[in-house]
Design an enzyme around this catalytic site. Structure first.
Site, PDB file in Angstrom:
ATOM      1  CG  HIS A   1      -0.300   0.001   2.546  1.00  0.00           C
ATOM      2  ND1 HIS A   1       0.010   1.154   3.228  1.00  0.00           N
ATOM      3  CD2 HIS A   1       0.088  -1.011   3.352  1.00  0.00           C
ATOM      4  CE1 HIS A   1       0.548   0.850   4.399  1.00  0.00           C
ATOM      5  NE2 HIS A   1       0.629  -0.469   4.497  1.00  0.00           N
TER       6      HIS A   1
ATOM      7  CG  ASP B   1      -3.214   3.523   2.538  1.00  0.00           C
ATOM      8  OD1 ASP B   1      -2.525   2.557   2.142  1.00  0.00           O
ATOM      9  OD2 ASP B   1      -4.159   3.393   3.342  1.00  0.00           O
TER      10      ASP B   1
ATOM     11  CG  ASP C   1       2.851   0.502   7.930  1.00  0.00           C
ATOM     12  OD1 ASP C   1       2.563  -0.154   6.919  1.00  0.00           O
ATOM     13  OD2 ASP C   1       2.060   0.677   8.860  1.00  0.00           O
TER      14      ASP C   1
ATOM     15  CD  GLU D   1      -2.784  -2.285   5.514  1.00  0.00           C
ATOM     16  OE1 GLU D   1      -2.929  -3.325   6.160  1.00  0.00           O
ATOM     17  OE2 GLU D   1      -2.391  -1.225   6.039  1.00  0.00           O
ATOM     18  CD  GLU D   2      -1.576   1.875   7.601  1.00  0.00           C
ATOM     19  OE1 GLU D   2      -2.287   1.431   8.516  1.00  0.00           O
ATOM     20  OE2 GLU D   2      -0.354   1.659   7.519  1.00  0.00           O
TER      21      GLU D   2
ATOM     22  CD  GLU E   1       1.527  -3.920   5.612  1.00  0.00           C
ATOM     23  OE1 GLU E   1       2.229  -3.163   6.329  1.00  0.00           O
ATOM     24  OE2 GLU E   1       0.448  -3.573   5.111  1.00  0.00           O
TER      25      GLU E   1
ATOM     26  CG  HIS F   1       0.716   3.065  12.500  1.00  0.00           C
ATOM     27  ND1 HIS F   1      -0.601   2.660  12.584  1.00  0.00           N
ATOM     28  CD2 HIS F   1       1.156   2.581  11.319  1.00  0.00           C
ATOM     29  CE1 HIS F   1      -0.920   1.946  11.513  1.00  0.00           C
ATOM     30  NE2 HIS F   1       0.144   1.885  10.727  1.00  0.00           N
TER      31      HIS F   1
HETATM   32 ZN   LIG Z   1       1.164  -1.285   6.373  1.00  0.00          ZN
END
Ligand SMILES: [Zn+2]
Length: 390
Positions: free
Chosen positions: A75, A77, A108, A143-144, A172, A361
């Site tokens: 991903h 995003d 990520d 995805e997020e 990932e 994150h």
């Molecule tokens: Zn991810």
């Protein structure tokens, strides 16, 4: 300035500079598409829509002919940066300091996307474009977020067109401490439950004229929380039921409420199928309810079923590639939350291997330049061995 598509650092920096907070595309998918199109990939861009969720853009790109189709999924995003003041470096500037690249998505998983892109470009250059199969990219911008207009719908689009994939690597960040720690070969399933206990509203001074659902709910969730679901399996830790919400819509101390409810989540292993688990949880609730003469309603939701990719060529090829580059033998694990691999597992064997996940994150999310180079090397070795044995 032209971008060197064989350089994972330049690619990751360029991707971080696209502010692609879900559901915004931010230029990130376009960047991936431009790199792939320039290398001869057939690119399909698709925007999916669903009531109540934002529209999201996705990309499927493929190069090659007949033979096995090796797919890289990921991903572009990212989650929001949070308080900008807390960042040492601006989250979308992609600055490098002392060999470390900072930015939202560094691990990520814009870094993972950059590494697989660079590895593919190096492989294509090395082989002069003669592929014994196909390489494809399935890249989503969802995805997020709710994960409704993303990978699941791209896979459905592929199935409708007869577009098959034979093996898939999700990039990932799979490593808890250092590159080479872990390859994820499965994920636990996730089941949400909601239990509602009906009572009869009344005055707290006259409890015999009412029916209080609060102690009944408390006893039922105590029973649920205490239930040992299993002892774990060879590949998974024990399944766990966790009560997460208790809610009684009542603000008055002198009123017995008419209803009480709770939400819980079960992370379950491959000792269960989703229907058997639902039956089991229902039996625990109903046994408790009948002892308490409680009237209950129980409902379930959740999209991520448990999966395990069996030992075989895909797993072995990645183990060897990781060992060759790092000198370390990765553990095969199944812990953590869900990922888009939960959708892909219905189409082909899928594993997850990417960067180190210590800063995902968080503020100051970062990746070392050395890790980007090593992961690119691992992916290139993996692609080479995969097609050598295909
Ligand atoms: Zn991810």
């Amino acid at each position: 300035m032209t971008l060197d598509a064989k350089d994972p650092v330049a690619l990751t920096q360029a991707l971080i500079r696209c502010p692609s907070i879900t559901p915004q595309e931010g230029g990130a998918l376009t960047l991936v598409q431009n790199v792939l199109a320039a290398a001869g990939f057939a690119c399909h861009r698709m925007t999916f829509t669903d009531a109540g969720t934002p529209d999201v853009e996705n990309l499927y790109a493929r190069i090659g002919g007949n033979g096995p189709n090796l797919c890289f999924a990921g991903h572009t995003d990212v989650v929001p940066p949070g308080h900008l003041d807390a960042w040492t470096m601006p989250p979308f500037a992609a600055e490098i300091r002392d060999g470390i690249l900072y930015g939202r998505g560094a691990v990520d998983m814009k870094g993972g996307v950059g590494c697989f892109l660079a590895a593919t470009m190096r492989y294509l250059e090395k082989t002069g474009g003669t592929l014994p199969g196909a390489i494809s990219f399935l890249i989503t911008g969802d995805e997020e977020g709710p994960s409704i207009n993303g990978t699941a719908k791209v896979l459905q689009w592929m199935r409708e067109r007869g577009e098959r994939i034979d093996a898939c690597v999700v990039g990932e960040p799979s490593n808890p401490q250092a590159l080479g720690d872990e390859i994820k070969i499965g994920r636990r399933g996730s089941l949400n439950g909601h239990i509602l206990v009906h009572g009869k509203q009344g005055h707290a001074a006259y409890p015999s004229k009412a029916e209080n659902p609060v102690p009944k709910l408390a006893r039922i969730i105590d029973r649920l929380s205490a239930a040992a679901l299993d002892a774990g399996t060879g590949d998974f830790e024990p399944s766990q039921l966790v009560v997460t919400v208790i809610s009684v819509p009542n603000t008055a101390t002198n009123v017995i409420p008419g209803r009480a409810e709770a939400h819980f989540n079960v992370r379950y292993n491959n000792a269960w199928t989703r229907p058997r688990l639902e039956d089991h949880v229902r039996q625990i609730c109903q046994a408790a309810a009948s002892e308490l003469a409680a009237r209950i309603e129980l409902s379930f939701s959740g999209t991520g079923d448990v999966f395990l990719t069996k030992p075989g060529p895909l797993v072995d090829t990645m183990i060897s590639a990781v060992e060759a580059a790092t000198g370390r033998r990765p553990a095969l694990t199944t812990g953590g939350g869900t990922s888009d691999a939960r959708f892909i597992k219905d189409h082909c064997p899928v594993i997850e291997f990417g960067l180190v996940n210590t800063t995902i994150h968080q503020v100051d999310e970062h990746v070392s330049i050395a890790d980007l180079e090593t992961l690119t090397h691992i992916y290139e070795t993996f692609i080479t061995s995969y097609f050598a044995s295909a």
